[in-house]
Design a protein around this motif. Structure first.
Motif, PDB file in Angstrom:
ATOM      1  N   ASN A  37       0.883  -0.995   0.015  1.00 25.37           N
ATOM      2  CA  ASN A  37       0.134   0.098   0.020  1.00 25.37           C
ATOM      3  C   ASN A  37       0.885   1.009   0.100  1.00 25.37           C
ATOM      4  O   ASN A  37       1.608   1.457   0.987  1.00 25.37           O
ATOM      5  CB  ASN A  37      -0.854  -0.176   1.187  1.00 25.37           C
ATOM      6  CG  ASN A  37      -1.959   1.111   1.273  1.00 25.37           C
ATOM      7  OD1 ASN A  37      -1.715   2.007   0.530  1.00 25.37           O
ATOM      8  ND2 ASN A  37      -2.970   0.893   2.075  1.00 25.37           N
ATOM      9  N   TRP A  39       0.303   4.299   0.537  1.00 24.86           N
ATOM     10  CA  TRP A  39      -0.189   5.383   1.441  1.00 24.86           C
ATOM     11  C   TRP A  39       0.272   4.650   2.986  1.00 24.86           C
ATOM     12  O   TRP A  39      -0.039   5.461   3.987  1.00 24.86           O
ATOM     13  CB  TRP A  39      -1.594   5.693   1.199  1.00 24.86           C
ATOM     14  CG  TRP A  39      -1.619   6.140  -0.159  1.00 24.86           C
ATOM     15  CD1 TRP A  39      -1.355   7.457  -0.222  1.00 24.86           C
ATOM     16  CD2 TRP A  39      -2.324   5.605  -1.339  1.00 24.86           C
ATOM     17  NE1 TRP A  39      -1.503   7.625  -1.755  1.00 24.86           N
ATOM     18  CE2 TRP A  39      -2.209   6.554  -2.246  1.00 24.86           C
ATOM     19  CE3 TRP A  39      -2.806   4.346  -1.385  1.00 24.86           C
ATOM     20  CZ2 TRP A  39      -2.824   6.284  -3.444  1.00 24.86           C
ATOM     21  CZ3 TRP A  39      -3.489   3.969  -2.565  1.00 24.86           C
ATOM     22  CH2 TRP A  39      -3.268   4.984  -3.714  1.00 24.86           C
ATOM     23  N   PHE A  44      -2.977  10.048   7.570  1.00 21.95           N
ATOM     24  CA  PHE A  44      -4.091  10.571   6.554  1.00 21.95           C
ATOM     25  C   PHE A  44      -3.659  11.376   5.475  1.00 21.95           C
ATOM     26  O   PHE A  44      -3.061  12.391   5.691  1.00 21.95           O
ATOM     27  CB  PHE A  44      -5.337  11.188   7.455  1.00 21.95           C
ATOM     28  CG  PHE A  44      -6.483  11.506   6.252  1.00 21.95           C
ATOM     29  CD1 PHE A  44      -7.525  10.656   5.928  1.00 21.95           C
ATOM     30  CD2 PHE A  44      -6.515  12.945   5.648  1.00 21.95           C
ATOM     31  CE1 PHE A  44      -8.716  10.902   5.344  1.00 21.95           C
ATOM     32  CE2 PHE A  44      -7.665  13.155   4.761  1.00 21.95           C
ATOM     33  CZ  PHE A  44      -8.454  12.192   4.763  1.00 21.95           C
ATOM     34  N   ASP A  89      -4.701  -2.140   8.078  1.00 25.00           N
ATOM     35  CA  ASP A  89      -4.142  -0.793   8.180  1.00 25.00           C
ATOM     36  C   ASP A  89      -4.257   0.300   7.318  1.00 25.00           C
ATOM     37  O   ASP A  89      -3.866   1.376   7.314  1.00 25.00           O
ATOM     38  CB  ASP A  89      -2.554  -0.851   8.458  1.00 25.00           C
ATOM     39  CG  ASP A  89      -2.118  -1.426   9.792  1.00 25.00           C
ATOM     40  OD1 ASP A  89      -2.927  -1.600  10.442  1.00 25.00           O
ATOM     41  OD2 ASP A  89      -1.018  -2.084  10.154  1.00 25.00           O
ATOM     42  N   GLY A  90      -4.879  -0.024   6.146  1.00 23.80           N
ATOM     43  CA  GLY A  90      -5.103   0.987   5.010  1.00 23.80           C
ATOM     44  C   GLY A  90      -6.741   1.084   5.267  1.00 23.80           C
ATOM     45  O   GLY A  90      -7.377   0.782   5.981  1.00 23.80           O
ATOM     46  N   GLU A  91      -6.965   2.279   4.312  1.00 23.21           N
ATOM     47  CA  GLU A  91      -8.235   2.749   4.064  1.00 23.21           C
ATOM     48  C   GLU A  91      -9.329   2.160   2.953  1.00 23.21           C
ATOM     49  O   GLU A  91      -8.354   1.889   1.882  1.00 23.21           O
ATOM     50  CB  GLU A  91      -8.377   4.310   3.860  1.00 23.21           C
ATOM     51  CG  GLU A  91      -8.106   5.126   4.988  1.00 23.21           C
ATOM     52  CD  GLU A  91      -7.731   6.599   4.579  1.00 23.21           C
ATOM     53  OE1 GLU A  91      -8.847   6.963   4.075  1.00 23.21           O
ATOM     54  OE2 GLU A  91      -6.869   7.109   4.622  1.00 23.21           O
ATOM     55  N   ILE A  92     -10.388   1.882   2.960  1.00 22.06           N
ATOM     56  CA  ILE A  92     -10.955   1.336   1.907  1.00 22.06           C
ATOM     57  C   ILE A  92     -10.946   2.727   0.555  1.00 22.06           C
ATOM     58  O   ILE A  92     -10.741   2.029  -0.485  1.00 22.06           O
ATOM     59  CB  ILE A  92     -12.600   1.324   2.080  1.00 22.06           C
ATOM     60  CG1 ILE A  92     -12.912   0.297   2.966  1.00 22.06           C
ATOM     61  CG2 ILE A  92     -13.395   1.119   0.544  1.00 22.06           C
ATOM     62  CD1 ILE A  92     -12.878  -0.971   2.335  1.00 22.06           C
ATOM     63  N   GLU A  93     -10.588   3.687   0.871  1.00 21.73           N
ATOM     64  CA  GLU A  93     -10.249   4.731  -0.191  1.00 21.73           C
ATOM     65  C   GLU A  93      -8.955   4.280  -0.847  1.00 21.73           C
ATOM     66  O   GLU A  93      -8.818   4.856  -1.926  1.00 21.73           O
ATOM     67  CB  GLU A  93     -10.224   6.134   0.407  1.00 21.73           C
ATOM     68  CG  GLU A  93     -10.302   7.171  -0.572  1.00 21.73           C
ATOM     69  CD  GLU A  93     -11.560   7.524  -1.476  1.00 21.73           C
ATOM     70  OE1 GLU A  93     -11.613   8.318  -2.102  1.00 21.73           O
ATOM     71  OE2 GLU A  93     -12.538   6.626  -1.154  1.00 21.73           O
ATOM     72  N   HIS A  94      -7.966   3.563  -0.341  1.00 16.67           N
ATOM     73  CA  HIS A  94      -6.843   3.430  -0.887  1.00 16.67           C
ATOM     74  C   HIS A  94      -6.998   2.102  -2.384  1.00 16.67           C
ATOM     75  O   HIS A  94      -6.601   2.454  -3.147  1.00 16.67           O
ATOM     76  CB  HIS A  94      -5.877   2.626  -0.048  1.00 16.67           C
ATOM     77  CG  HIS A  94      -5.445   3.755   1.081  1.00 16.67           C
ATOM     78  ND1 HIS A  94      -4.900   3.350   2.277  1.00 16.67           N
ATOM     79  CD2 HIS A  94      -5.308   5.040   1.169  1.00 16.67           C
ATOM     80  CE1 HIS A  94      -4.557   4.273   3.178  1.00 16.67           C
ATOM     81  NE2 HIS A  94      -5.021   5.402   2.386  1.00 16.67           N
ATOM     82  N   ARG A 124     -12.295  -4.055   3.033  1.00 15.96           N
ATOM     83  CA  ARG A 124     -10.934  -4.164   3.812  1.00 15.96           C
ATOM     84  C   ARG A 124     -10.974  -5.346   4.818  1.00 15.96           C
ATOM     85  O   ARG A 124     -12.068  -5.731   5.513  1.00 15.96           O
ATOM     86  CB  ARG A 124     -10.848  -2.992   4.995  1.00 15.96           C
ATOM     87  CG  ARG A 124      -9.583  -2.848   5.930  1.00 15.96           C
ATOM     88  CD  ARG A 124      -9.503  -1.497   6.438  1.00 15.96           C
ATOM     89  NE  ARG A 124     -10.566  -1.208   6.901  1.00 15.96           N
ATOM     90  CZ  ARG A 124     -10.886  -0.098   7.300  1.00 15.96           C
ATOM     91  NH1 ARG A 124     -10.060   1.265   6.767  1.00 15.96           N
ATOM     92  NH2 ARG A 124     -11.922   0.715   7.860  1.00 15.96           N
TER      93      ARG A 124
END
Length: 200
Positions: A37, A39, A44, A89-94, A124
């Motif tokens: 990932n 990011w 954020f 550890d990530g966001e759905i947006e990623h 996620r």
């Protein structure tokens, strides 16, 4: 490709269904790329665009190339779909950033000679959880016979700081499709249904 750890391909070939041979065997394929990932560990991130422009087209080319190779040519692809699984550890947006922009979708569509909007799923999840990838017709999204799914699971992915990006395709419709088509359906309104119910 930067951050690429592995590529996994799943092939599901349907020869018989409910005891009946399928007129034309259908292959459903999902290809998953496990990547770091970009990011992860950065908190954020407001602007996702630089990483999208760098990574999404590469992923689209890689995954679509594997789909075409596995199915035996672009002309064998009748239905397509896309998906992303984000590590914990990530966001759905990623995941959305990598599959829902033209840097991925337009490349996949052009390479498969499609015109339809590409149906999708994202989530996620911890490593090893399955994801169901929806598919529909690559040039006629209203063609109900091609509404189907292919499932993929990568046992060791995504790790918390990874993403799994998936492209799916099918060489034909569902086995024994016979529920009509949206272009030939009758007009059905609530009032019509109430009349039917009252007539029973």
């Amino acid at each position: 490709m930067r951050g690429l750890r592995k590529v996994v391909t799943v092939v599901d070939e349907v020869l018989r269904d409910v005891g009946r041979p399928v007129p034309v065997p259908v292959r459903r394929v999902a290809v998953a790329a496990v990547v770091r990932n970009p990011w992860a560990g950065r908190g954020f991130v407001t602007d996702l665009q630089p990483e999208v422009e760098a990574l999404a087209p590469e992923l689209a080319r890689l995954l679509t190339g594997r789909l075409i190779e596995t199915l035996g040519g672009v002309e064998r692809i009748e239905a397509f779909g896309k998906a992303a699984v984000v590590g914990l550890d990530g966001e759905i947006e990623h995941g959305g950033a990598l599959i829902h922009t033209p840097y991925f979708g337009n490349v996949l569509r052009e390479l498969t000679e499609g015109t339809s909007i590409i149906v999708f799923s994202d989530d996620r999840l911890p490593a090893g959880e399955p994801l169901t990838v929806p598919l529909w017709h690559k040039t006629a999204a209203a063609t109900r016979s091609h509404y189907q799914t292919v499932q993929i699971r990568v046992p060791d992915a995504p790790r918390p700081d990874e993403l799994v990006v998936i492209a799916g395709a099918a060489s034909g419709p569902r086995p024994h499709a016979r529920i009509g088509d949206r272009r030939t359906d009758p007009v059905v309104r609530l009032a019509d249904l109430e009349k039917l119910e009252n007539a029973r």
